[in-house]
Design a protein around this motif. Structure first.
Motif, short mmCIF file in Angstrom:
data_model
loop_
_atom_site.label_atom_id
_atom_site.label_comp_id
_atom_site.label_asym_id
_atom_site.label_seq_id
_atom_site.Cartn_x
_atom_site.Cartn_y
_atom_site.Cartn_z
N GLY A 9 0.82 -1.19 0.00
CA GLY A 9 0.00 0.00 0.00
C GLY A 9 0.86 1.25 0.00
O GLY A 9 2.05 1.20 0.32
N VAL A 10 0.23 2.36 -0.38
CA VAL A 10 0.89 3.66 -0.37
C VAL A 10 0.10 4.57 0.56
O VAL A 10 -1.12 4.68 0.43
CB VAL A 10 0.96 4.26 -1.78
N HIS A 19 -2.88 6.70 13.15
CA HIS A 19 -3.75 6.28 12.05
C HIS A 19 -3.35 6.97 10.74
O HIS A 19 -3.07 8.16 10.72
CB HIS A 19 -5.21 6.62 12.36
N VAL A 20 -3.34 6.18 9.66
CA VAL A 20 -3.04 6.69 8.33
C VAL A 20 -4.05 6.10 7.34
O VAL A 20 -4.61 5.03 7.58
CB VAL A 20 -1.61 6.35 7.87
N ARG A 21 -4.27 6.79 6.25
CA ARG A 21 -5.10 6.29 5.16
C ARG A 21 -4.16 5.68 4.13
O ARG A 21 -3.17 6.31 3.74
CB ARG A 21 -5.90 7.44 4.57
N VAL A 22 -4.46 4.43 3.71
CA VAL A 22 -3.57 3.69 2.80
C VAL A 22 -4.35 3.24 1.57
O VAL A 22 -5.43 2.68 1.68
CB VAL A 22 -2.99 2.45 3.52
N ARG A 23 -3.78 3.53 0.37
CA ARG A 23 -4.34 3.02 -0.88
C ARG A 23 -3.63 1.70 -1.17
O ARG A 23 -2.43 1.67 -1.46
CB ARG A 23 -4.10 4.01 -2.02
N ARG A 30 -7.90 1.74 2.76
CA ARG A 30 -8.09 1.28 4.13
C ARG A 30 -7.50 2.26 5.13
O ARG A 30 -6.59 3.01 4.81
CB ARG A 30 -7.43 -0.08 4.33
N MET A 31 -8.03 2.22 6.34
CA MET A 31 -7.47 2.97 7.46
C MET A 31 -6.43 2.07 8.10
O MET A 31 -6.73 0.95 8.51
CB MET A 31 -8.56 3.32 8.46
N GLY A 32 -5.19 2.54 8.14
CA GLY A 32 -4.11 1.74 8.72
C GLY A 32 -3.75 2.22 10.11
O GLY A 32 -3.75 3.42 10.39
N ARG A 33 -3.47 1.29 10.98
CA ARG A 33 -3.07 1.60 12.34
C ARG A 33 -1.59 1.30 12.48
O ARG A 33 -1.13 0.22 12.12
CB ARG A 33 -3.87 0.76 13.34
N ILE A 34 -0.84 2.26 13.03
CA ILE A 34 0.58 2.06 13.28
C ILE A 34 0.71 1.44 14.66
O ILE A 34 0.32 2.05 15.66
CB ILE A 34 1.34 3.40 13.22
N ARG A 77 8.72 -0.55 -7.45
CA ARG A 77 8.03 0.09 -8.57
C ARG A 77 8.62 -0.38 -9.90
O ARG A 77 7.88 -0.65 -10.85
CB ARG A 77 8.14 1.61 -8.45
N ARG A 78 9.94 -0.48 -9.99
CA ARG A 78 10.58 -0.94 -11.22
C ARG A 78 10.18 -2.37 -11.55
O ARG A 78 10.01 -2.74 -12.71
CB ARG A 78 12.10 -0.86 -11.09
N GLU A 79 10.04 -3.21 -10.51
CA GLU A 79 9.67 -4.61 -10.72
C GLU A 79 8.18 -4.80 -10.98
O GLU A 79 7.74 -5.88 -11.30
CB GLU A 79 10.09 -5.45 -9.51
N GLY A 80 7.38 -3.73 -10.78
CA GLY A 80 5.95 -3.80 -11.08
C GLY A 80 5.07 -4.29 -9.94
O GLY A 80 3.92 -4.62 -10.17
N HIS A 81 5.61 -4.35 -8.74
CA HIS A 81 4.81 -4.80 -7.60
C HIS A 81 3.81 -3.74 -7.14
O HIS A 81 2.74 -4.08 -6.65
CB HIS A 81 5.70 -5.20 -6.42
N ILE A 82 4.20 -2.47 -7.29
CA ILE A 82 3.32 -1.37 -6.89
C ILE A 82 3.25 -0.35 -8.01
O ILE A 82 4.11 -0.31 -8.88
CB ILE A 82 3.78 -0.68 -5.58
#
Length: 83
Positions: A9-10, A19-23, A30-34, A77-82
């Motif tokens: 996610g980003v 709390h963070v918002r993650v795409r 999703r709402m992410g909890r640290i 990113r280069r490998e295409g995972h995200i």
């Protein structure tokens, strides 16, 4: 690399506290909890690439498991995972 029940996610928004918002790469936002073990040791900012483990009982929320450094995120990113 994420396990079967984890997704890349980003971070799109920091909502304060732990709390963070993650795409996520599965197309969901999703709402992410640290968790406490990361809260003061790893600073998570907008644009960071993370691994998020969605909760079993509430799929629109999850726990941040890992934050990638900038070099590692560029390689993913280069490998295409995200995107």
């Amino acid at each position: 690399m994420p396990d079967d029940n984890q997704v890349f996610g980003v971070v799109t928004e920091h909502n304060g506290g732990n709390h963070v918002r993650v795409r996520c790469m599965d197309g969901r936002e999703r709402m992410g909890r640290i968790p406490g073990r990361m809260k003061y040791r790893v600073w998570i900012n907008e644009g960071d690439v993370v691994i998020l483990e969605p909760w079993d009982w509430q799929d629109e929320k999850g726990t941040i498991e890992w934050r990638y450094e900038d070099q590692d995120a560029d390689q993913l990113r280069r490998e295409g995972h995200i995107e």
